[in-house]
Scaffold this motif. Structure first.
Motif, PDB file in Angstrom:
ATOM      1  N   LEU A   1       2.855  22.925 -31.388  1.00 32.73           N
ATOM      2  CA  LEU A   1       2.143  21.794 -31.714  1.00 32.73           C
ATOM      3  C   LEU A   1       1.947  21.127 -30.528  1.00 32.73           C
ATOM      4  N   ILE A   2       3.016  20.638 -29.876  1.00 33.77           N
ATOM      5  CA  ILE A   2       3.129  20.282 -28.557  1.00 33.77           C
ATOM      6  C   ILE A   2       2.061  20.543 -27.453  1.00 33.77           C
ATOM      7  N   GLY A   3       2.135  22.106 -27.295  1.00 36.57           N
ATOM      8  CA  GLY A   3       1.130  23.143 -26.562  1.00 36.57           C
ATOM      9  C   GLY A   3      -0.328  22.616 -27.082  1.00 36.57           C
TER      10      GLY A   3
ATOM     11  N   LEU B   1      -3.161  20.874 -24.946  1.00 41.35           N
ATOM     12  CA  LEU B   1      -4.596  21.593 -24.479  1.00 41.35           C
ATOM     13  C   LEU B   1      -5.662  20.973 -24.875  1.00 41.35           C
ATOM     14  N   PHE B   2      -5.685  20.290 -26.186  1.00 40.68           N
ATOM     15  CA  PHE B   2      -6.716  19.291 -26.661  1.00 40.68           C
ATOM     16  C   PHE B   2      -6.795  18.020 -25.696  1.00 40.68           C
ATOM     17  N   LEU B   3      -6.027  17.511 -25.169  1.00 44.65           N
ATOM     18  CA  LEU B   3      -5.892  16.426 -24.270  1.00 44.65           C
ATOM     19  C   LEU B   3      -6.955  16.830 -22.850  1.00 44.65           C
ATOM     20  N   PHE B   4      -6.311  18.046 -22.321  1.00 44.98           N
ATOM     21  CA  PHE B   4      -6.872  18.689 -21.383  1.00 44.98           C
ATOM     22  C   PHE B   4      -8.401  19.001 -21.538  1.00 44.98           C
TER      23      PHE B   4
ATOM     24  N   ALA C   1     -11.507  16.894 -19.609  1.00 43.20           N
ATOM     25  CA  ALA C   1     -12.496  17.875 -18.772  1.00 43.20           C
ATOM     26  C   ALA C   1     -13.958  17.526 -19.187  1.00 43.20           C
ATOM     27  N   CYS C   2     -14.202  17.453 -20.588  1.00 43.51           N
ATOM     28  CA  CYS C   2     -15.539  17.140 -21.157  1.00 43.51           C
ATOM     29  C   CYS C   2     -15.880  15.818 -20.559  1.00 43.51           C
TER      30      CYS C   2
END
Ligand code: HEC
Length: 142
Positions: free
Chosen positions: A5-7, A11-14, A18-19
């Motif tokens: 979940l943390i991973g 990833l989501f934040l990354f 980026a977008c």
């Protein structure tokens, strides 16, 4: 499970940042190009500060005419030859057309003037600008 979940959250934040920066970069590009094109094609009359020139050339900076965005997009490309009222003052000189400006050029100039003087914080995307220009082009045909 917790690690996964943390991973995922990381990833989501990354991807989200980026977008966001992609969008920011695109806007920056439109704005800078718009500034250059404005300086080259518009500042002679409307002045670098966008305040226009007395009774000859209307102001863009603080202009209530900016609410007619589709008209503004069209007049940048096709010029305009009918008297208009800007902030209660009448202007009746024709504005020359700019057939040499591409749709992207017009989108960049529109983004520049609306972000600088029109309270907008988003880009005027070339897709939307092309659609508006097509409608005006059709209306201009005899
Ligand atoms: C030769 C002088 C001249 C140039 C160059 C020129 N304009 Fe204009 N512009 C005018 C005039 C005169 C009007 C008023 C037209 C009318 O009365 O129909 C006008 C009207 C406008 C308006 C609507 C009224 C307002 O002030 O809000 C906008 C927006 C505008 N011009 C933007 C631009 C942009 C962007 C460029 C560069 C691509 C440009 N103009 C180049 C003379 C010029």
């Amino acid at each position: 499970m917790k690690r996964v979940l943390i991973g995922l959250a990381v990833l989501f934040l990354f991807f989200q940042t980026a977008c966001q920066s992609q969008e920011e970069l695109k806007k920056e590009k439109y704005f800078v190009e718009g500034y250059q094109l404005y300086t080259e094609h518009c500042a002679n009359c409307h002045q670098t500060d966008g305040k226009g020139l007395e009774a000859l050339y209307p102001p863009i900076n603080g202009s209530d005419y900016l609410k007619n965005k589709e008209k503004v997009i069209c007049l940048i490309r096709f010029g305009q030859n009918e008297p208009i009222t800007v902030n209660g003052k009448r202007f009746s000189r024709p504005m020359p057309a700019n057939p040499q400006l591409t749709d992207i050029d017009v989108a960049a100039i529109t983004t520049y003037i609306y972000n600088k003087w029109g309270d907008e914080t988003v880009i005027s995307d070339v897709k939307e600008v092309s659609r508006v220009l097509d409608v005006c082009r059709d209306q201009q045909k005899p």
